[in-house]
Design a protein around this motif. Structure first.
Motif, mmCIF file in Angstrom:
data_model
loop_
_atom_site.group_PDB
_atom_site.id
_atom_site.type_symbol
_atom_site.label_atom_id
_atom_site.label_comp_id
_atom_site.label_asym_id
_atom_site.label_seq_id
_atom_site.Cartn_x
_atom_site.Cartn_y
_atom_site.Cartn_z
ATOM 1 N N LEU A 116 0.830 -1.207 0.000
ATOM 2 C CA LEU A 116 0.000 0.000 0.000
ATOM 3 C C LEU A 116 0.863 1.256 0.000
ATOM 4 O O LEU A 116 0.588 2.214 -0.737
ATOM 5 N N TYR A 117 1.911 1.245 0.805
ATOM 6 C CA TYR A 117 2.796 2.417 0.841
ATOM 7 C C TYR A 117 3.501 2.604 -0.498
ATOM 8 O O TYR A 117 3.611 3.736 -0.996
ATOM 9 N N GLY A 118 3.975 1.511 -1.089
ATOM 10 C CA GLY A 118 4.708 1.619 -2.345
ATOM 11 C C GLY A 118 3.840 2.096 -3.493
ATOM 12 O O GLY A 118 4.241 2.983 -4.262
ATOM 13 N N TRP A 119 2.640 1.533 -3.625
ATOM 14 C CA TRP A 119 1.790 1.897 -4.752
ATOM 15 C C TRP A 119 1.147 3.263 -4.582
ATOM 16 O O TRP A 119 0.779 3.911 -5.566
ATOM 17 N N ILE A 120 1.005 3.737 -3.344
ATOM 18 C CA ILE A 120 0.413 5.063 -3.126
ATOM 19 C C ILE A 120 1.472 6.156 -3.200
ATOM 20 O O ILE A 120 1.265 7.189 -3.853
ATOM 21 N N LYS A 121 2.630 5.924 -2.575
ATOM 22 C CA LYS A 121 3.661 6.952 -2.499
ATOM 23 C C LYS A 121 4.642 6.899 -3.671
ATOM 24 O O LYS A 121 5.102 7.934 -4.139
ATOM 25 N N ASN A 122 5.009 5.698 -4.111
ATOM 26 C CA ASN A 122 6.025 5.542 -5.153
ATOM 27 C C ASN A 122 5.481 4.660 -6.279
ATOM 28 O O ASN A 122 5.974 3.538 -6.494
ATOM 29 N N THR A 123 4.482 5.151 -6.963
ATOM 30 C CA THR A 123 3.828 4.342 -7.995
ATOM 31 C C THR A 123 4.771 4.040 -9.159
ATOM 32 O O THR A 123 4.863 2.895 -9.616
ATOM 33 N N ASN A 124 5.478 5.052 -9.638
ATOM 34 C CA ASN A 124 6.403 4.831 -10.749
ATOM 35 C C ASN A 124 7.524 3.870 -10.368
ATOM 36 O O ASN A 124 7.952 3.039 -11.179
ATOM 37 N N HIS A 125 7.991 3.973 -9.147
ATOM 38 C CA HIS A 125 9.048 3.077 -8.673
ATOM 39 C C HIS A 125 8.557 1.634 -8.645
ATOM 40 O O HIS A 125 9.318 0.704 -8.972
ATOM 41 N N MET A 126 7.299 1.418 -8.268
ATOM 42 C CA MET A 126 6.754 0.061 -8.239
ATOM 43 C C MET A 126 6.570 -0.498 -9.642
ATOM 44 O O MET A 126 6.787 -1.693 -9.883
ATOM 45 N N PHE A 127 6.195 0.351 -10.594
ATOM 46 C CA PHE A 127 6.080 -0.110 -11.985
ATOM 47 C C PHE A 127 7.447 -0.470 -12.559
ATOM 48 O O PHE A 127 7.561 -1.424 -13.342
ATOM 49 N N ILE A 128 8.482 0.276 -12.161
ATOM 50 C CA ILE A 128 9.823 -0.017 -12.657
ATOM 51 C C ILE A 128 10.297 -1.386 -12.177
ATOM 52 O O ILE A 128 10.965 -2.127 -12.900
ATOM 53 N N HIS A 129 9.916 -1.752 -10.946
ATOM 54 C CA HIS A 129 10.331 -3.038 -10.399
ATOM 55 C C HIS A 129 9.701 -4.215 -11.139
ATOM 56 O O HIS A 129 10.204 -5.341 -11.039
ATOM 57 N N LEU A 130 8.617 -3.992 -11.843
ATOM 58 C CA LEU A 130 7.971 -5.087 -12.572
ATOM 59 C C LEU A 130 8.771 -5.507 -13.795
ATOM 60 O O LEU A 130 8.586 -6.631 -14.297
ATOM 61 N N VAL A 131 9.622 -4.640 -14.308
ATOM 62 C CA VAL A 131 10.442 -4.960 -15.477
ATOM 63 C C VAL A 131 11.900 -4.759 -15.100
ATOM 64 O O VAL A 131 12.359 -3.620 -14.941
ATOM 65 N N PRO A 132 12.669 -5.838 -14.896
ATOM 66 C CA PRO A 132 14.092 -5.683 -14.550
ATOM 67 C C PRO A 132 14.870 -4.973 -15.652
ATOM 68 O O PRO A 132 14.501 -5.005 -16.832
ATOM 69 N N GLN A 133 15.946 -4.314 -15.259
ATOM 70 C CA GLN A 133 16.754 -3.559 -16.200
ATOM 71 C C GLN A 133 17.436 -4.505 -17.193
ATOM 72 O O GLN A 133 17.976 -5.542 -16.830
ATOM 73 N N GLY A 134 17.405 -4.129 -18.473
ATOM 74 C CA GLY A 134 18.016 -4.925 -19.517
ATOM 75 C C GLY A 134 17.131 -5.996 -20.101
ATOM 76 O O GLY A 134 17.601 -6.826 -20.880
ATOM 77 N N THR A 135 15.825 -6.000 -19.758
ATOM 78 C CA THR A 135 14.916 -7.011 -20.296
ATOM 79 C C THR A 135 14.580 -6.684 -21.747
ATOM 80 O O THR A 135 14.228 -5.541 -22.068
ATOM 81 N N PRO A 136 14.669 -7.638 -22.675
ATOM 82 C CA PRO A 136 14.284 -7.376 -24.075
ATOM 83 C C PRO A 136 12.806 -7.001 -24.176
ATOM 84 O O PRO A 136 11.981 -7.468 -23.383
ATOM 85 N N PRO A 137 12.440 -6.147 -25.124
ATOM 86 C CA PRO A 137 11.026 -5.723 -25.234
ATOM 87 C C PRO A 137 10.061 -6.881 -25.446
ATOM 88 O O PRO A 137 8.924 -6.837 -24.964
ATOM 89 N N ILE A 138 10.490 -7.931 -26.123
ATOM 90 C CA ILE A 138 9.576 -9.032 -26.390
ATOM 91 C C ILE A 138 9.260 -9.836 -25.124
ATOM 92 O O ILE A 138 8.220 -10.493 -25.031
ATOM 93 N N LEU A 139 10.138 -9.780 -24.142
ATOM 94 C CA LEU A 139 9.944 -10.526 -22.898
ATOM 95 C C LEU A 139 9.300 -9.693 -21.793
ATOM 96 O O LEU A 139 9.038 -10.223 -20.712
ATOM 97 N N MET A 140 9.055 -8.418 -22.051
ATOM 98 C CA MET A 140 8.505 -7.561 -20.999
ATOM 99 C C MET A 140 7.147 -8.013 -20.477
ATOM 100 O O MET A 140 6.927 -8.020 -19.256
ATOM 101 N N PRO A 141 6.188 -8.414 -21.344
ATOM 102 C CA PRO A 141 4.907 -8.885 -20.787
ATOM 103 C C PRO A 141 5.058 -10.107 -19.884
ATOM 104 O O PRO A 141 4.391 -10.206 -18.842
ATOM 105 N N PHE A 142 5.949 -11.018 -20.269
ATOM 106 C CA PHE A 142 6.150 -12.211 -19.440
ATOM 107 C C PHE A 142 6.825 -11.853 -18.113
ATOM 108 O O PHE A 142 6.492 -12.415 -17.065
ATOM 109 N N MET A 143 7.777 -10.916 -18.157
ATOM 110 C CA MET A 143 8.454 -10.514 -16.934
ATOM 111 C C MET A 143 7.514 -9.803 -15.972
ATOM 112 O O MET A 143 7.631 -9.950 -14.748
ATOM 113 N N VAL A 144 6.568 -9.036 -16.515
ATOM 114 C CA VAL A 144 5.576 -8.386 -15.655
ATOM 115 C C VAL A 144 4.736 -9.431 -14.939
ATOM 116 O O VAL A 144 4.462 -9.321 -13.728
ATOM 117 N N CYS A 145 4.321 -10.471 -15.673
ATOM 118 C CA CYS A 145 3.528 -11.541 -15.047
ATOM 119 C C CYS A 145 4.335 -12.286 -13.997
ATOM 120 O O CYS A 145 3.838 -12.558 -12.890
#
Length: 226
Positions: A116-145
């Motif tokens: 709750l604190y992360g999604w309310i206070k640091n929403t963009n930061h939480m979205f960034i954590h869903l896709v690790p750095q260096g992930t190919p664009p084709i694998l991004m949907p799978f990495m989010v899941c």
């Protein structure tokens, strides 16, 4: 046989038909050293050393600007789990930390408050954590899941890890203890007693390690949302 074996973990502790299942959680308060003596005892000094060491460890894991009093939350969590794990090693005391109702009541509120604190206070930061750095664009949907699922099962893994590790050693000690009356040879009885002593030392180490792992993982989860 299995039902009788696992029945040792049933919450059925009572005196004069008065349920005393979860009183071990309050009995652990008696083990906390008193701080109002003029000359501190060795137990109190050792406890201070442990707290200071944990404070230094958790301060490294947390952000520098988030350590003002934050580490005491996780030190208290470590102390509470550690004392309950040790209380379960005493005979005729209900092991509260070997039940999911105890471990989930610790992990689920903490994880939910972090989310709750992360999604309310640091929403963009939480979205960034869903896709690790260096992930190919084709694998991004799978990495989010994958990241979403791994994030959702965190409170369950914390609870099951603590419960399973506490149950495993207790079951092994119960199995070996039930074979004691069946042994006739005195040498086998001595070997059994020595094995039980080794298992008790192992369970003491597991009680310390699992409480530390629970507190450290909770600290890492809180660091990710800030």
């Amino acid at each position: 046989m299995m039902s009788n074996l696992f029945s040792s973990f049933d919450p059925s502790s009572n005196i004069f038909n008065i349920p005393l299942n979860w009183t071990s959680m309050t009995l652990s308060i008696l083990l906390i050293p008193l701080s109002y003596w003029i000359i501190p005892s060795r137990m109190f000094m050792m406890w201070n050393i442990i707290i200071n060491t944990l404070h230094d460890q958790f301060k490294i894991l947390l952000l520098p600007n988030k350590t003002s009093g934050t580490t005491m939350i996780f030190i208290s969590l470590f102390s509470f789990i550690l004392l309950n794990n040790f209380m379960g090693l005493f005979p005729y005391i209900f092991t509260s930390s070997s039940h999911l109702v105890f471990t989930l009541s610790l992990s689920l509120p903490l994880w939910l408050s972090f989310m709750l604190y992360g999604w309310i206070k640091n929403t963009n930061h939480m979205f960034i954590h869903l896709v690790p750095q260096g992930t190919p664009p084709i694998l991004m949907p799978f990495m989010v899941c994958i990241e979403s699922i791994s994030n959702l099962i965190r409170p369950g893994t914390l609870a099951v890890r603590l419960t399973a590790n506490m149950i495993a050693g207790h079951l092994l000690m119960t199995l070996l203890g039930n074979t004691g009356p069946l042994l006739i040879n005195s040498l086998l009885i001595q070997i059994l007693i020595f094995t039980q002593m080794l298992l008790l030392m192992l369970e003491s180490a597991v009680a310390i390690i699992q409480s530390y792992v629970f507190a450290v993982l909770t600290t890492l989860y809180s660091q990710e949302v800030t």
